[in-house]
Structures are given as structure tokens and as C-alpha cells.
Design an enzyme around this catalytic site. Sequence first.
Site, PDB file in Angstrom:
ATOM      1  N   PRO A  43       0.820  -1.215   0.000  1.00  0.00           N
ATOM      2  CA  PRO A  43       0.000   0.000   0.000  1.00  0.00           C
ATOM      3  C   PRO A  43       0.853   1.264   0.000  1.00  0.00           C
ATOM      4  CG  PRO A  43      -0.288  -1.269   2.053  1.00  0.00           C
ATOM      5  CD  PRO A  43       0.696  -2.003   1.217  1.00  0.00           C
ATOM      6  N   ASP A  44       0.352   2.323  -0.628  1.00  0.00           N
ATOM      7  CA  ASP A  44       1.062   3.608  -0.561  1.00  0.00           C
ATOM      8  C   ASP A  44       0.661   4.321   0.718  1.00  0.00           C
ATOM      9  OD1 ASP A  44      -1.457   4.642  -1.053  1.00  0.00           O
ATOM     10  OD2 ASP A  44      -1.029   5.366  -3.064  1.00  0.00           O
ATOM     11  N   PHE A  45       1.024   5.580   0.866  1.00  0.00           N
ATOM     12  CA  PHE A  45       0.651   6.330   2.072  1.00  0.00           C
ATOM     13  C   PHE A  45      -0.709   6.996   1.937  1.00  0.00           C
ATOM     14  CE2 PHE A  45       5.053   7.440   4.136  1.00  0.00           C
ATOM     15  CZ  PHE A  45       5.115   6.157   4.634  1.00  0.00           C
ATOM     16  N   ARG A  46      -0.893   7.726   0.813  1.00  0.00           N
ATOM     17  CA  ARG A  46      -1.974   8.706   0.790  1.00  0.00           C
ATOM     18  C   ARG A  46      -3.205   8.324  -0.025  1.00  0.00           C
ATOM     19  NH1 ARG A  46       2.867  11.200   1.237  1.00  0.00           N
ATOM     20  NH2 ARG A  46       3.106  12.648   2.984  1.00  0.00           N
ATOM     21  N   GLN A 116      11.465   7.283  -4.063  1.00  0.00           N
ATOM     22  CA  GLN A 116      11.154   7.466  -2.640  1.00  0.00           C
ATOM     23  C   GLN A 116      10.875   6.117  -2.003  1.00  0.00           C
ATOM     24  OE1 GLN A 116       8.299  11.178  -2.259  1.00  0.00           O
ATOM     25  NE2 GLN A 116       7.985  10.161  -4.188  1.00  0.00           N
ATOM     26  N   ASN A 117      10.743   5.087  -2.850  1.00  0.00           N
ATOM     27  CA  ASN A 117      10.347   3.780  -2.341  1.00  0.00           C
ATOM     28  C   ASN A 117      11.493   3.092  -1.622  1.00  0.00           C
ATOM     29  OD1 ASN A 117       7.963   4.381  -3.462  1.00  0.00           O
ATOM     30  ND2 ASN A 117       8.123   2.973  -5.184  1.00  0.00           N
ATOM     31  N   ASP A 119      11.222  -0.350  -1.029  1.00  0.00           N
ATOM     32  CA  ASP A 119      10.992  -1.791  -1.194  1.00  0.00           C
ATOM     33  C   ASP A 119      12.044  -2.506  -2.041  1.00  0.00           C
ATOM     34  OD1 ASP A 119      10.236  -1.178  -3.910  1.00  0.00           O
ATOM     35  OD2 ASP A 119       8.191  -0.778  -3.252  1.00  0.00           O
ATOM     36  N   HIS A 136      14.982   7.664   0.080  1.00  0.00           N
ATOM     37  CA  HIS A 136      14.434   7.489   1.431  1.00  0.00           C
ATOM     38  C   HIS A 136      14.903   6.181   2.071  1.00  0.00           C
ATOM     39  CE1 HIS A 136      10.924  10.498   0.469  1.00  0.00           C
ATOM     40  NE2 HIS A 136      12.104  11.069   0.531  1.00  0.00           N
ATOM     41  N   CYS A 169      20.751  -0.224  20.064  1.00  0.00           N
ATOM     42  CA  CYS A 169      22.135  -0.147  19.586  1.00  0.00           C
ATOM     43  C   CYS A 169      23.078  -0.485  20.749  1.00  0.00           C
ATOM     44  CB  CYS A 169      22.419   1.261  19.064  1.00  0.00           C
ATOM     45  SG  CYS A 169      24.096   1.475  18.481  1.00  0.00           S
ATOM     46  N   SER A 210       2.489  11.395  -4.949  1.00  0.00           N
ATOM     47  CA  SER A 210       1.656  12.566  -4.664  1.00  0.00           C
ATOM     48  C   SER A 210       2.515  13.830  -4.652  1.00  0.00           C
ATOM     49  CB  SER A 210       0.966  12.396  -3.308  1.00  0.00           C
ATOM     50  OG  SER A 210       1.947  12.347  -2.288  1.00  0.00           O
ATOM     51  N   ASN A 233       0.194   9.259 -13.171  1.00  0.00           N
ATOM     52  CA  ASN A 233      -0.373   9.080 -11.826  1.00  0.00           C
ATOM     53  C   ASN A 233      -1.876   8.863 -11.912  1.00  0.00           C
ATOM     54  OD1 ASN A 233       0.843   9.073  -9.171  1.00  0.00           O
ATOM     55  ND2 ASN A 233      -0.617  10.666  -8.616  1.00  0.00           N
ATOM     56  N   GLU A 235      -4.026  10.187  -9.985  1.00  0.00           N
ATOM     57  CA  GLU A 235      -4.760  11.433  -9.728  1.00  0.00           C
ATOM     58  C   GLU A 235      -3.867  12.639 -10.006  1.00  0.00           C
ATOM     59  OE1 GLU A 235      -5.626  10.843  -5.610  1.00  0.00           O
ATOM     60  OE2 GLU A 235      -3.556  11.217  -5.031  1.00  0.00           O
TER      61      GLU A 235
HETATM   62  P1  CNA Z   1       1.959   8.744  -1.606  1.00  0.00           P
HETATM   63  O1  CNA Z   1       1.959  10.083  -0.995  1.00  0.00           O
HETATM   64  O2  CNA Z   1       1.225   7.660  -0.909  1.00  0.00           O
HETATM   65  O3  CNA Z   1       1.375   8.937  -3.095  1.00  0.00           O
HETATM   66  C1  CNA Z   1       1.172   7.859  -3.957  1.00  0.00           C
HETATM   67  C2  CNA Z   1       0.560   8.409  -5.242  1.00  0.00           C
HETATM   68  O4  CNA Z   1       0.505   7.363  -6.187  1.00  0.00           O
HETATM   69  C3  CNA Z   1      -0.861   8.945  -5.070  1.00  0.00           C
HETATM   70  O5  CNA Z   1      -0.978  10.174  -5.760  1.00  0.00           O
HETATM   71  C4  CNA Z   1      -1.743   7.867  -5.706  1.00  0.00           C
HETATM   72  O6  CNA Z   1      -2.890   8.369  -6.313  1.00  0.00           O
HETATM   73  C5  CNA Z   1      -0.804   7.301  -6.746  1.00  0.00           C
HETATM   74  N1  CNA Z   1      -1.031   5.901  -7.082  1.00  0.00           N
HETATM   75  C6  CNA Z   1      -1.270   4.851  -6.234  1.00  0.00           C
HETATM   76  N2  CNA Z   1      -1.325   3.697  -6.919  1.00  0.00           N
HETATM   77  C7  CNA Z   1      -1.128   4.028  -8.227  1.00  0.00           C
HETATM   78  C8  CNA Z   1      -1.071   3.282  -9.427  1.00  0.00           C
HETATM   79  N3  CNA Z   1      -1.203   1.944  -9.444  1.00  0.00           N
HETATM   80  N4  CNA Z   1      -0.868   3.943 -10.583  1.00  0.00           N
HETATM   81  C9  CNA Z   1      -0.719   5.291 -10.604  1.00  0.00           C
HETATM   82  N5  CNA Z   1      -0.754   6.050  -9.497  1.00  0.00           N
HETATM   83  C10 CNA Z   1      -0.946   5.422  -8.326  1.00  0.00           C
HETATM   84  O7  CNA Z   1       3.440   8.206  -1.876  1.00  0.00           O
HETATM   85  P2  CNA Z   1       4.739   9.036  -2.262  1.00  0.00           P
HETATM   86  O8  CNA Z   1       5.728   8.051  -2.735  1.00  0.00           O
HETATM   87  O9  CNA Z   1       4.441  10.211  -3.093  1.00  0.00           O
HETATM   88  O10 CNA Z   1       5.164   9.582  -0.815  1.00  0.00           O
HETATM   89  C11 CNA Z   1       6.378   9.458  -0.330  1.00  0.00           C
HETATM   90  C12 CNA Z   1       6.567   8.438   0.801  1.00  0.00           C
HETATM   91  C13 CNA Z   1       5.813   7.157   0.644  1.00  0.00           C
HETATM   92  C14 CNA Z   1       7.992   8.016   0.791  1.00  0.00           C
HETATM   93  O11 CNA Z   1       8.654   8.494   1.896  1.00  0.00           O
HETATM   94  C15 CNA Z   1       8.022   6.482   0.732  1.00  0.00           C
HETATM   95  O12 CNA Z   1       9.045   5.950   1.520  1.00  0.00           O
HETATM   96  C16 CNA Z   1       6.696   6.089   1.250  1.00  0.00           C
HETATM   97  N6  CNA Z   1       6.204   4.744   0.912  1.00  0.00           N
HETATM   98  C17 CNA Z   1       6.929   3.847   0.173  1.00  0.00           C
HETATM   99  C18 CNA Z   1       6.412   2.594  -0.097  1.00  0.00           C
HETATM  100  C19 CNA Z   1       7.229   1.606  -0.910  1.00  0.00           C
HETATM  101  O13 CNA Z   1       8.447   1.556  -0.761  1.00  0.00           O
HETATM  102  N7  CNA Z   1       6.582   0.819  -1.781  1.00  0.00           N
HETATM  103  C20 CNA Z   1       5.148   2.237   0.361  1.00  0.00           C
HETATM  104  C21 CNA Z   1       4.426   3.172   1.132  1.00  0.00           C
HETATM  105  C22 CNA Z   1       4.969   4.415   1.392  1.00  0.00           C
END
Ligand code: CNA
Length: 286
Positions: A43-46, A116-117, A119, A136, A169, A210, A233, A235
Site C-alpha cells: 500500500p502507498d501512504f496517501r 522514494q520507495n 521496497d 528514502h 544499539c 503525490s 499518476n 490522480e
Molecule cells: P503517496 O503520498 O502515498 O502517493 C502515492 C501516489 O501514487 C498517489 O498520488 C496515488 O494516487 C498514486 N497511485 C497509487 N497507486 C497508483 C497506481 N497503481 N498507478 C498510478 N498512481 C498510483 O506516496 P509518495 O511516494 O508520493 O510519498 C512518499 C513516501 C511514501 C515516501 O517516503 C516512501 O518511503 C513512502 N512509501 C513507500 C512505499 C514503498 O516503498 N513501496 C510504500 C508506502 C509508502
Amino acid sequence: MGNTNNVEHPNKYQEIVDGLKNNQFRKILFITGAGISTAAGIPDFRSKDGCFAQVQKKYLLSYPEELFQISSFKSNPYPFYDFCKGFNIDHCKPTKTHLFMGYLCKKNIVNKIYTQNVDGLELKAGVPVDKMVFAHGKITEAGCPICKRTYDINILRDEYVMKDKIMYCTLCKTPIKPKVIFYGEALPISFLWNFVFIAGCDLAFIMGSSLRVYPFNQLPNRLSSGAWRVFVNKETVDDIFKFDDLYSKDLFLQGYTDEIIEKLVKDVGWEEDFNNYCQNILQNLK
Ligand code: CNA
């Protein structure tokens, strides 16, 4: 996105397709976020069903980012450790979007991938590690956030996180965590070092973010004015970042990254070759 007619700016889209087809783009940049990994089951964050929707209530936080705030973690690491229990990504496979990045690396036309990921799915998709900037950090390594001593991530997970125990630590007694950058921590020095690879790029794909996290969200501004910026994206992020549709080299493709990438690959004429690449990589992951 069914066909080119559904793209809001078909002429611009066609320029990208033609540029890739004719080997016009030789220095491609990727700027990615959590949205490229949601199809892998992370899952993403937002998003509506993202982590933030759940953690605030579950851990009684004043705001969701608090879970990833270094000061909160140091004073009470339990909520983050509990969150980590449900965040096992060992079984996750790279998506078509990750595989596209690996495929273009194999074609030797990628300058850098800033993500930023945390994983590491890019590496599973065949991206060479020297192409990556993990801005990150990475969830696959563990360390002390203060003295930076490295610890074994498997020991942290199996002997501590999974047993509800906090690992400290041995040198400075700070709670240990995966080497992911928390709010309030400095970004790795590689974030700055690799700026030099951005300015010379001719095409950037900015995908699945986002663009709310500073300073990462400033990267698209570092491209030279002659470079294409293709934002992919689910959105719009108009309130935070303006991709200027009137500017001739900005293009917003709204939808799921995997679907858009698959269509692009097909339109460029790479479908068969790309599918073979994906098959080979995924077979070796089994
Ligand atoms: P966010 O703020 O959660 O934004 C994600 C964006 O992606 C949103 O605008 C969604 O609408 C869009 N989105 C989600 N799924 C899809 C898809 N399948 N296709 C197109 N668009 C999609 O995440 P950001 O990366 O912008 O924010 C930064 C944070 C999230 C970082 O610090 C990361 O470390 C952190 N994060 C990383 C992971 C990971 O490593 N996979 C997971 C969750 C959070």
C-alpha cells in the site's frame, strides 16, 4: 487509457512514442513513488486505502506522519515496530512499471532512477544498483539512526519485531530500525551527488507519487528546460505541483502506471521484446 485518442494531448504523447521508437531519448530519468508498487501489493501512504488511512486510528497518532517521525520513534518505538510486523515484502514481485525501468536500463538509455520507495523492487526487476538513488533508504537493511552502526535486518525482524521486543544499539542505546529515512532525518548524500545526472536528461518519467514530500518533490524542477516531463499518476497533484499542460514538454497521463506503461510499450513496438524481458526476469525470481 484505451488508445491514443483518449490521451488528453495526443500530439505530445505521439512525440514521446516516436522519440522512443527512433532512439531519440538516450538519457532517461525516472522519479518514482509508492504508487508504482501498489500493484505489487504494497500500500502507498496517501491513497484512500493507503497506510495513512489506517495507522492514525490504530496507533492513536495526532497525524499519520507521526509514526515515521524520528523524534516519536526514539521516545516510543513500539508503534513503528508493530507496523513493521505487517510490512513483509519478501514475497512481492516487481510490477510492469519496475520491469519497464529494468528493460530501458538494458537498452542503456537510463541515466538515473530516483525513488522514494524503500521496497527495492527495482533491483528485482533487473535495474543495476548503480542506476538507483534510494532517496528514502531501504527496508532491506537495518541500522542505528544516531551512530549509524549497521545491524542484521533478519535479526531485527525475527528476533525483535516479531517477538514484540525492541532492539537497541549496543553502542549508543538508541532503538534500531530499518534504514528508511524518517521525517526529521537527513537524506542520504547520494541524493545530492546524483543531481549531476538530472540536468542532462532528455526525458523524465515521474510516476506514482503525490509529490508531497520535500525535498524529493523538487526533483522535477532540476531538469533542464529542453527535457520532457511525463507525469504518470492515478490522480492530479495540481494543488502541490503544476505540470504545465501549456508548456510544450509537460505531459500528464492519468491512470494506473502499469496500464499506461503497457500501452506505451505497445505503441512504441516493443511489446514482444518487453514481454520476453519480463518473462526472463520473473522466471528467475521463482
Ligand atoms: P503517496 O503520498 O502515498 O502517493 C502515492 C501516489 O501514487 C498517489 O498520488 C496515488 O494516487 C498514486 N497511485 C497509487 N497507486 C497508483 C497506481 N497503481 N498507478 C498510478 N498512481 C498510483 O506516496 P509518495 O511516494 O508520493 O510519498 C512518499 C513516501 C511514501 C515516501 O517516503 C516512501 O518511503 C513512502 N512509501 C513507500 C512505499 C514503498 O516503498 N513501496 C510504500 C508506502 C509508502
